[in-house]
Scaffold this active site. Sequence first.
Site, PDB file in Angstrom:
ATOM      1  N   ASN A  72       0.873  -1.184   0.000  1.00  0.00           N
ATOM      2  CA  ASN A  72       0.000   0.000   0.000  1.00  0.00           C
ATOM      3  C   ASN A  72       0.908   1.230   0.000  1.00  0.00           C
ATOM      4  O   ASN A  72       1.513   1.551   1.020  1.00  0.00           O
ATOM      5  CB  ASN A  72      -0.893  -0.041   1.255  1.00  0.00           C
ATOM      6  CG  ASN A  72      -1.726   1.220   1.398  1.00  0.00           C
ATOM      7  OD1 ASN A  72      -1.767   2.062   0.497  1.00  0.00           O
ATOM      8  ND2 ASN A  72      -2.393   1.348   2.535  1.00  0.00           N
ATOM      9  N   LYS A 111       0.118   4.241  -0.239  1.00  0.00           N
ATOM     10  CA  LYS A 111      -0.532   5.418   0.393  1.00  0.00           C
ATOM     11  C   LYS A 111      -0.304   6.665  -0.469  1.00  0.00           C
ATOM     12  O   LYS A 111      -0.290   6.571  -1.699  1.00  0.00           O
ATOM     13  CB  LYS A 111      -0.033   5.595   1.832  1.00  0.00           C
ATOM     14  CG  LYS A 111      -0.166   4.314   2.652  1.00  0.00           C
ATOM     15  CD  LYS A 111      -0.012   4.533   4.139  1.00  0.00           C
ATOM     16  CE  LYS A 111      -0.160   3.205   4.863  1.00  0.00           C
ATOM     17  NZ  LYS A 111      -0.187   3.324   6.303  1.00  0.00           N
ATOM     18  N   HIS A 115      -9.582   1.204   5.062  1.00  0.00           N
ATOM     19  CA  HIS A 115      -8.308   1.415   5.764  1.00  0.00           C
ATOM     20  C   HIS A 115      -8.554   2.374   6.926  1.00  0.00           C
ATOM     21  O   HIS A 115      -9.362   3.300   6.809  1.00  0.00           O
ATOM     22  CB  HIS A 115      -7.264   1.988   4.794  1.00  0.00           C
ATOM     23  CG  HIS A 115      -5.879   1.929   5.365  1.00  0.00           C
ATOM     24  ND1 HIS A 115      -5.449   2.821   6.320  1.00  0.00           N
ATOM     25  CD2 HIS A 115      -4.858   1.071   5.150  1.00  0.00           C
ATOM     26  CE1 HIS A 115      -4.204   2.498   6.662  1.00  0.00           C
ATOM     27  NE2 HIS A 115      -3.821   1.434   5.974  1.00  0.00           N
ATOM     28  N   GLU A 131      -6.931   4.748   7.976  1.00  0.00           N
ATOM     29  CA  GLU A 131      -6.676   6.160   7.662  1.00  0.00           C
ATOM     30  C   GLU A 131      -7.911   6.791   7.025  1.00  0.00           C
ATOM     31  O   GLU A 131      -8.140   7.989   7.155  1.00  0.00           O
ATOM     32  CB  GLU A 131      -5.430   6.268   6.764  1.00  0.00           C
ATOM     33  CG  GLU A 131      -4.165   6.050   7.594  1.00  0.00           C
ATOM     34  CD  GLU A 131      -3.003   5.414   6.856  1.00  0.00           C
ATOM     35  OE1 GLU A 131      -3.010   5.390   5.616  1.00  0.00           O
ATOM     36  OE2 GLU A 131      -2.089   4.926   7.548  1.00  0.00           O
ATOM     37  N   GLU A 178      -5.205  -4.737  10.748  1.00  0.00           N
ATOM     38  CA  GLU A 178      -4.175  -3.719  10.949  1.00  0.00           C
ATOM     39  C   GLU A 178      -4.453  -2.982  12.255  1.00  0.00           C
ATOM     40  O   GLU A 178      -5.244  -2.015  12.270  1.00  0.00           O
ATOM     41  CB  GLU A 178      -4.191  -2.714   9.788  1.00  0.00           C
ATOM     42  CG  GLU A 178      -3.882  -3.323   8.447  1.00  0.00           C
ATOM     43  CD  GLU A 178      -3.283  -2.292   7.481  1.00  0.00           C
ATOM     44  OE1 GLU A 178      -2.189  -2.571   6.967  1.00  0.00           O
ATOM     45  OE2 GLU A 178      -3.882  -1.239   7.270  1.00  0.00           O
ATOM     46  N   GLY A 212       2.689   2.424  10.910  1.00  0.00           N
ATOM     47  CA  GLY A 212       3.642   3.519  10.766  1.00  0.00           C
ATOM     48  C   GLY A 212       4.391   3.857  12.045  1.00  0.00           C
ATOM     49  O   GLY A 212       5.031   4.897  12.136  1.00  0.00           O
ATOM     50  N   SER A 227       3.573  -1.925  10.313  1.00  0.00           N
ATOM     51  CA  SER A 227       5.030  -1.958  10.516  1.00  0.00           C
ATOM     52  C   SER A 227       5.668  -3.289  10.126  1.00  0.00           C
ATOM     53  O   SER A 227       6.605  -3.742  10.787  1.00  0.00           O
ATOM     54  CB  SER A 227       5.379  -1.599  11.970  1.00  0.00           C
ATOM     55  OG  SER A 227       4.966  -0.278  12.261  1.00  0.00           O
TER      56      SER A 227
HETATM   57  P1  13P Z   1       3.162   0.541   7.672  1.00  0.00           P
HETATM   58  O1  13P Z   1       3.673  -0.760   7.108  1.00  0.00           O
HETATM   59  O2  13P Z   1       3.889   1.734   7.152  1.00  0.00           O
HETATM   60  O3  13P Z   1       3.040   0.505   9.161  1.00  0.00           O
HETATM   61  O4  13P Z   1       1.654   0.707   7.101  1.00  0.00           O
HETATM   62  C1  13P Z   1       0.756  -0.320   7.269  1.00  0.00           C
HETATM   63  C2  13P Z   1      -0.474  -0.009   6.516  1.00  0.00           C
HETATM   64  O5  13P Z   1      -1.250   0.846   6.892  1.00  0.00           O
HETATM   65  C3  13P Z   1      -0.713  -0.760   5.254  1.00  0.00           C
HETATM   66  O6  13P Z   1      -2.014  -0.568   4.801  1.00  0.00           O
END
Ligand code: 13P
Length: 256
Positions: free
Chosen positions: A11, A13, A104, A106, A171, A177, A216
């Site tokens: 992803n 982002k 997601h 976010e 997640e 992150g 992560s």
């Molecule tokens: P990270 O691997 O940067 O923690 O992000 C995970 C994520 O949100 C994947 O959708």
Amino acid sequence: MGTLPKFVIGNWKMLSEHAHALKLASEVAAYCAEHDHPHVKTVICPTFTQLVSVEEILKDKKLAPRKLALGAQDCYPAPGGAFTGDISAPMLAEIGVRYVIVGHSERRQKHNETSKFVCEKTVAARDSKLTPVVCIGETLSERQDGQTAHVLGEQIARSLPENFEGIVAYEPIWAIGTGVTPTMEGLQDDITTIRKLLERHQPKTAERIPLLYGGSVKPDQSAEIFAIKGVNGVLVGGASLKAQDFVKIIQSAPQG
Ligand code: 13P
């Protein structure tokens, strides 16, 4: 469940500028063209503006979607209409997208998306023959309050339509992150809990639903994550932006 492939989904982002996205896609595509991992399904999810260019790169390499497929990071529930700024599932399917991330954290947190809305997107994805990757996960305070199973249960009950066919990605929000991952014992417990919730809420399809972990994921611990019973893959953010790291994660996926 032993027959499910291992998924490695990147992803990207809103973290990659166009030139970087093209270079990254070319590097990942070159690796996937030269190396066969028949037990692994690899997917990259660039941002909307990069999808067409990345699809051209995959086509140039003559990559079958089985080896490397294109995914999007979101879609709107309606198939079309006056929805300024949104992208529909048919629009994604039309340009060669095969997977779409929905729900997601976010988007749930920053765009106030409810599980009901996520469910509508999931149905739209299915109607366009896209594989939805539905994300669920609890916040740190929900976890500290002992609410994890309840929160995940609600998200599973409300975000997935009846007879859901697609992927679920767990997640935990506090792991995204942050560089912090659950302990492997803790993750095993959570995965077992989610598997039971899927069996309860999706009795007809649960055994076909791949369950991914995200938060992560890095090349130095991805093998450990893959070794957890019931984990069928990983959803990778930061580490998917470096071809070398992403490839190492693909290589760490065990057969069977
Ligand atoms: P990270 O691997 O940067 O923690 O992000 C995970 C994520 O949100 C994947 O959708």
